[in-house]
Design a protein around this motif. Structure first.
Motif, mmCIF file in Angstrom:
data_model
loop_
_atom_site.group_PDB
_atom_site.id
_atom_site.type_symbol
_atom_site.label_atom_id
_atom_site.label_comp_id
_atom_site.label_asym_id
_atom_site.label_seq_id
_atom_site.Cartn_x
_atom_site.Cartn_y
_atom_site.Cartn_z
ATOM 1 N N ILE A 77 35.993 39.144 35.730
ATOM 2 C CA ILE A 77 36.855 37.993 36.030
ATOM 3 C C ILE A 77 37.413 38.086 37.446
ATOM 4 C CG2 ILE A 77 38.959 36.774 35.357
ATOM 5 C CD1 ILE A 77 36.635 36.502 33.379
ATOM 6 N N ALA A 78 37.820 39.296 37.847
ATOM 7 C CA ALA A 78 38.392 39.486 39.185
ATOM 8 C C ALA A 78 37.394 39.151 40.284
ATOM 9 C CB ALA A 78 38.873 40.926 39.339
ATOM 10 N N ASP A 79 36.096 39.423 40.045
ATOM 11 C CA ASP A 79 35.084 39.208 41.075
ATOM 12 C C ASP A 79 34.608 37.764 41.172
ATOM 13 O OD1 ASP A 79 35.003 41.773 42.091
ATOM 14 O OD2 ASP A 79 33.534 42.467 40.642
ATOM 15 N N ARG A 80 34.945 36.920 40.194
ATOM 16 C CA ARG A 80 34.462 35.553 40.281
ATOM 17 C C ARG A 80 35.568 34.491 40.180
ATOM 18 N NH1 ARG A 80 30.977 35.285 34.654
ATOM 19 N NH2 ARG A 80 32.645 34.637 33.248
ATOM 20 N N SER A 81 36.819 34.920 40.069
ATOM 21 C CA SER A 81 37.928 33.974 39.921
ATOM 22 C C SER A 81 38.950 34.184 41.034
ATOM 23 C CB SER A 81 38.600 34.142 38.556
ATOM 24 O OG SER A 81 37.670 33.963 37.505
ATOM 25 N N ASP A 82 39.888 33.264 41.124
ATOM 26 C CA ASP A 82 40.990 33.357 42.087
ATOM 27 C C ASP A 82 41.970 34.418 41.597
ATOM 28 O OD1 ASP A 82 43.271 33.042 43.617
ATOM 29 O OD2 ASP A 82 43.197 30.864 43.612
ATOM 30 N N ALA A 83 42.120 35.488 42.382
ATOM 31 C CA ALA A 83 42.965 36.611 41.959
ATOM 32 C C ALA A 83 44.405 36.167 41.714
ATOM 33 C CB ALA A 83 42.927 37.721 43.007
ATOM 34 N N ARG A 84 44.917 35.260 42.541
ATOM 35 C CA ARG A 84 46.300 34.810 42.376
ATOM 36 C C ARG A 84 46.501 34.149 41.015
ATOM 37 N NH1 ARG A 84 47.287 30.720 45.031
ATOM 38 N NH2 ARG A 84 49.562 30.847 45.136
ATOM 39 N N ARG A 85 45.580 33.301 40.620
ATOM 40 C CA ARG A 85 45.722 32.613 39.344
ATOM 41 C C ARG A 85 45.653 33.589 38.171
ATOM 42 N NH1 ARG A 85 41.951 27.181 40.222
ATOM 43 N NH2 ARG A 85 43.206 26.269 41.901
#
Length: 413
Positions: A77-85
């Motif tokens: 998830i961290a590698d394909r999503s916005d980390a802030r969200r």
């Protein structure tokens, strides 16, 4: 070393010393760490008051297994999503868990079930939050500033944790689990507000392709197979605590007991470890080595010698060794974490971070049990010598690597 896709600079970061937004983020994160330490004390104390020692131990450790199971998913998830969200979402969920526990305990006395729910829920939230949070440094600062950022962040985190632990015992005594949950919920709320309003990335990281989570995990391990520099860093960071953790977690208590030094000596040793770690981390800001990875791995060689030294001598030599171990741990952790963030392909940064954390979660219980078993069937110095010697031997691989011998995060001008 993978340099497939370089991060895209969105804005020019200020110089590190004048980066007020970054300094504020470090302070907010340290405050959150203080809240976590406070909550951990409250959970452990309440568990001891509510259940037998065996069940209390199960409650405190309950988050470890689900965190280990979910951690690799969190890396994908961290590698394909916005980390802030991702960070905001799981901090909001943490606040929800804390509020639910507080409301339950206000209505009825705490039960084993409620405490297990809280521990497991936090473990799962950690598994999704931490991989994304691990990519934030690479989004905020230049590669050359990563050691300074790590030094300041780790020092602030350690101080926050120490303060939270000190306050936690007093707070749970006077305000109980409800008061502790409320304070920790407030710290998480502050983190959410800061991320939502002020935290903005300066570097846009490459994103992983959309695919099934299982394929994403498999691709992460395949990446290790084809990138030897990343593989060496992941192995080194995964094993950082496996030698020193049992030596200080079990070994110091065994030595203090066998020698009749008393519990106060154990407290002194632990304090020296913490002081050394804080000084070792902050020293990087003042005395920055030219080649960060090389200096970090040599520090771990010294740490291996310190682990061996814990097994012999009077109390003052053990105290000295404890301080040295703390100092080298803080120093090496900052330098190697910075090297990791700066050199790993950013499309895999979350997954590589998950794998390093997974090493601790899965292997630490085995290392602890092995140390204790050796100490019970041999002389007490034997496990110290074996674990310290193993640490030294493991450093041969990275120290003989030409890339690490030459690598510098700030190019020579």
């Amino acid at each position: 070393m993978s340099t497939a896709v370089e991060p895209v600079q969105l804005s020019e970061p200020p110089t590190f010393r004048r980066d007020r937004r970054l300094h504020a983020w470090i302070a907010v994160k340290a405050l959150s760490d203080a809240g976590d330490a406070l909550w951990t004390i409250a959970l452990a104390w309440t568990a001891v008051q509510t259940a037998s020692p065996a069940i209390a131990g199960l409650i405190v450790a309950a988050g470890t297994i689900p965190r280990a199971i979910v951690l690799l998913f969190g890396g994908v998830i961290a590698d394909r999503s916005d980390a802030r969200r991702v960070m905001m979402l799981f901090n909001v969920l943490r606040v929800g868990v804390l509020v639910a526990v507080a409301l339950w305990v206000l209505a009825t006395p705490p039960t084993v079930g409620v405490l297990l729910f809280a521990a497991i829920a936090f473990g799962i939230c950690d598994a999704f939050y931490e991989p994304s949070a691990g990519t934030v440094a690479r989004q905020l600062v230049r590669p050359g500033d990563l050691p300074s950022y790590g030094a300041l962040a780790q020092t602030a985190s350690r101080l926050g944790t120490m303060a939270g632990a000190a306050i936690g015992g007093v707070l749970v005594a006077y305000a109980g689990l409800v008061g502790s949950a409320a304070v920790n919920a407030l710290t998480f709320s502050l983190v959410v507000a800061f991320i939502a309003i002020w935290l903005r990335p300066r570097f846009l990281l490459a994103r992983a392709a959309r695919e099934s989570v299982l394929h994403g995990i498999a691709r992460g391990f395949a990446h290790l197979g084809t990138h030897p520099t990343t593989r060496t860093l992941v192995i080194a960071l995964s094993g950082l605590n496996l030698a020193v953790g049992p030596a200080v977690g079990i070994g110091l208590a065994l030595r203090a007991h066998d020698e009749g030094w008393g519990a106060q000596s154990l407290g002194l040793f632990e304090a020296l470890l913490g002081l050394g770690a804080a000084l070792g981390a902050v020293s990087v800001v003042k005395w920055r080595p030219r080649r960060e990875a090389l200096a970090g791995f040599w520090a771990l060689v010294v740490q291996g010698v310190g682990i061996i030294a814990l097994g012999w001598g009077p109390a003052w030599t053990v105290a000295t060794a404890a301080f040295v171990i703390g100092a080298t741990a803080g120093y090496a952790s900052v330098l190697l974490s910075a090297t990791f963030s700066a050199t790993v392909d950013t499309a895999y940064l979350g997954r590589m971070g998950s794998i390093t954390r997974l090493g601790d979660d899965c292997l630490m219980p085995v290392a602890m049990a092995g140390f204790g078993l050796l100490a019970s069937i041999t002389a007490v110095w034997v496990p110290f010598a074996l674990f310290g010697g193993t640490m030294i031997a493991l450093m041969v691989l990275p120290l003989s690597n030409r890339t690490f011998r030459r690598l510098a995060l700030v190019p020579k001008t």
